[in-house]
Design a protein around this motif. Structure first.
Motif: not given
Length: 138
Positions: A26-34, A121-130
């Motif tokens: 989440x930290x890696x993919x969100x880039x500070x947005x979460x 986990x990566x797929x779940x995190x990507x879904x959460x970000x969406x």
């Protein structure tokens, strides 16, 4: 007026595998947005080395991560609380969104067994970000 960042807390028993990988993704993919937190109801002494290795394979560094204890303050400060096998030990506060991600526990597993857990986990995190409306690169 400052914009409220969504805050997510990942919780598992030992805070050594699943919740650490989810928080790192989440930290890696969100880039500070979460705002990202992770904790364990019974934290281990160290993060699972197979989880650290599996995440490094996809370019996410967890080498400095340490298990942290679950506190009421961490739950209160989070908008979304995602549990991963901690059962009834997770405190519940009104107004929070709770999700339970059912994932195999990587404890005691080698990196080959951790990879499919990492990928799930990566797929779940990507879904959460969406769901949170956070745009990430593919």
């Amino acid at each position: 007026m400052s914009e409220h960042l969504p805050s997510v807390l990942f919780v598992c028993v030992h805070n050594a595998g699943r919740s650490q990988m989810a928080a790192a993704f989440l930290a890696h993919l969100a880039g500070g947005a979460v705002e990202v937190r992770s904790a364990g109801s019974a934290p281990a002494d160290a993060v699972n080395p197979a989880a650290v290795e599996a995440m490094a394979e996809v370019g996410v560094d967890m080498s400095a991560s340490r298990p942290k204890p679950l506190t009421d303050d961490a739950v209160r400060a989070s908008d979304v609380v995602i549990t991963m096998g901690c059962g009834d030990t997770c405190p519940v506060f009104p107004g929070k969104r709770y999700l339970d991600w059912r994932l195999d526990d990587p404890a005691g597993q080698g990196v080959a067994a951790v990879r499919p857990i990492r990928d799930a986990i990566e797929q779940l995190v990507r879904g959460l970000l969406a769901e949170l409306g956070v745009v990430v690169a593919p």
